[in-house]
Design a protein around this motif. Structure first.
Motif, mmCIF file in Angstrom:
data_model
loop_
_atom_site.group_PDB
_atom_site.id
_atom_site.type_symbol
_atom_site.label_atom_id
_atom_site.label_comp_id
_atom_site.label_asym_id
_atom_site.label_seq_id
_atom_site.Cartn_x
_atom_site.Cartn_y
_atom_site.Cartn_z
ATOM 1 N N LYS A 55 8.869 54.083 63.991
ATOM 2 C CA LYS A 55 10.145 53.674 64.580
ATOM 3 C C LYS A 55 10.550 54.581 65.741
ATOM 4 C CE LYS A 55 12.402 53.426 60.604
ATOM 5 N NZ LYS A 55 13.509 53.151 59.646
ATOM 6 N N GLY A 79 8.286 55.854 67.792
ATOM 7 C CA GLY A 79 7.245 55.761 68.816
ATOM 8 C C GLY A 79 6.354 56.978 68.883
ATOM 9 N N PRO A 137 4.074 50.656 71.403
ATOM 10 C CA PRO A 137 4.580 50.954 70.058
ATOM 11 C C PRO A 137 3.435 51.248 69.091
ATOM 12 C CG PRO A 137 5.590 48.954 70.952
ATOM 13 C CD PRO A 137 4.446 49.306 71.852
#
Length: 499
Positions: A138, A140, A255
């Motif tokens: 979340k 990265g 991501p």
């Protein structure tokens, strides 16, 4: 054919199933005198398609001595710490299914029951916030394990691998290992009393062998068409029967996870790599047309997509994976639903069990029976995990999601749900691919909460629980902030290895 053992293996197929099988057997058994010949049929892959993997594939790559940095550099692939599940309508909370441990033991007991108990008393912290890999994804960031994090728990990862360059890498590896390669547009099997005697190619060449492996995909040209082994349909558990695959420009910062976005008639997957964002639309043709699905693909992704490739999905399992002297691998043995990206994992399971049971004589009835038992059990456990997401979905009252909730559930899944709901336990079953952590994260993410917890944890004082929760959250935050970003790590990792 050998008089003593099946030392000549012939594999007919295409794409990852063919080249992983050929490379694994050649690497493992070539030094023992087993020869491997690969018969390559035309690829079914199209530009832009992506392979989503489970963490276990790293171990297989290591066995094949595939260098990770070189693989990601050559394919343009990326790391993935899990998948984020999102309701496109915004009506249901999203959740992260991460590859790793959720929380650390407290007083020698598993973390999860303490979290369940604390939630019942008002704790407002999500389960995924106690997971290193979920937090890293979340934010990265990468999560590079060290001694400290290994004491905490597992920090696994999978990959997003652009399919065509990945398959090309595997084929190059197979050739380098000494696999004999043939190319053909068609194959015809010549039968005998033991199963298959030889395979004839489109130019008339005849390739004989002792053990044949069918990696031709759902067509099952050897075990299905030639030997007549049928399939058990899994359509009742899975409504998806169409897939549109496309790619668009890569994210500026890649991501470290995939995203699953549920929409009215199915779900859309976004899988980022270094070279592109791979967009895969999955839907039911009974609920919408291909044109409607293509339009919804752009809306659900929020991206401009073009040149989408259509394919058909028919979840099912062969009655047996090994018939006569022919073994089915990958989609030939079982066509799985696309959720959770398990296709490569199913290939890996088939190969691991085949190596364990590789016959030492031409009388291999016992090995064949055990292989079939193991593969049936293993594939059904994967099916159960996939089926749970559909069965427990909270994605509204459209016909697709309503039918998914109403579908008949496998008996093992019904038992798992009931056991979890009663006290938070995950009923252990043979041949599981997914950990207790994964099952718990999935159930909780879907809104299924246990009604109680094991009484043994009540011996821990509430203040001690709070202290451990605060310590774990602080540890997760500290470790994640120490990590490089996924984007920077990919750049440094691949570039430095290339230098």
């Amino acid at each position: 054919m050998s008089d003593t053992r099946p030392n000549r293996v012939v594999i007919a197929g295409r794409d990852a199933a063919l080249w992983l099988t050929a490379s694994v057997i050649q690497r493992a058994l070539g030094p023992a005198g087993v020869s491997v010949e690969a018969i390559e049929l035309p690829t079914r892959l199209r530009s832009g398609e992506v392979i989503v993997t489970q963490p276990a594939i790293e171990a297989l790559h290591n066995q094949l001595r595939l260098d990770e940095a070189a693989l990601l550099r050559t394919t343009g692939g990326s790391f993935s710490f899990g998948q984020n599940f999102v309701d496109s309508s915004g009506a249901t909370p999203s959740f992260m299914h991460a590859s790793g441990a959720y929380g650390a033991p407290i007083d020698g007991n598993a973390f999860f029951p303490y979290w369940v108990k604390a939630r019942s008393f008002g704790l407002d912290v999500a389960l995924e916030d106690f997971c290193l890999t979920a937090a890293a994804a979340k934010q990265g960031r990468m999560m590079l394990p060290d001694e400290t994090t290994e004491i905490f728990g597992r920090t696994d990862y999978g990959y997003h691998l652009p399919a065509l360059p990945y398959v090309a890498t595997l084929k190059t590896l197979a050739a380098r290992l000494g696999v004999v390669i043939h190319h053909t547009a068609t194959v015809a099997a010549e039968r005998d009393e033991g199963g298959i005697r030889a395979i004839t190619l489109d130019d008339g060449r005849r390739i004989d062998g002792a053990l044949f492996i069918d990696a031709t995909g759902p067509e099952a040209l050897l075990i299905g068409e030639a030997l007549g082994v049928g399939r058990d349909a899994w359509r009742p558990q899975f409504g998806i029967d169409r897939r549109l695959s496309a790619q668009t420009s890569r994210f500026l910062s890649v991501p470290a996870y995939g995203e699953i976005r549920a929409w009215r008639d199915g779900w859309l997957g976004l899988f980022p790599s270094q070279v592109a964002t791979h967009v895969v639309q999955h839907y039911s043709s009974a609920c919408c047309s291909d044109e409607e699905a293509l339009r919804a693909m752009a809306v659900a992704s929020g991206l401009s997509v073009s040149d989408a490739t259509l394919s058909v999905i028919d979840p099912s399992r062969r009655h047996v994976a090994w018939e006569g002297n022919c073994v089915a691998i990958g989609e030939t043995a079982c066509t799985l639903d696309p959720i959770h990206g398990v296709d490569l994992h199913a290939i890996q399971l088939g190969l691991v069990h085949l190596l364990q049971l590789f016959p030492v004589t031409l009388n291999f009835a016992a090995e064949r029976a055990e292989y079939n038992r193991l593969m049936q059990s293993s594939l059904e456990r994967i099916r159960d995990f996939q089926s749970a997401w559909y069965a427990l979905n909270r994605y509204g009252d459209s016909p697709f999601w309503t039918q998914a909730r109403a579908a008949a559930r496998p008996e093992a899944l019904t038992h798992k749900i009931a056991t979890f709901q009663a006290r938070g336990d995950i009923a252990p079953m043979e041949d599981e691919s997914f950990s207790f952590d994964s099952w718990q994260a999935l159930f909780v993410g879907l809104g299924l909460m246990p009604e109680s917890w094991p009484p043994a944890i009540d011996r821990t004082p509430p203040e001690r629980m709070k202290q451990e929760f605060r310590r774990t959250l602080a540890f997760v935050k500290e470790q994640v902030l120490k990590q490089p970003t996924h984007e920077l790590y990919l750049d440094s990792f691949c570039r430095s290895e290339a230098a």
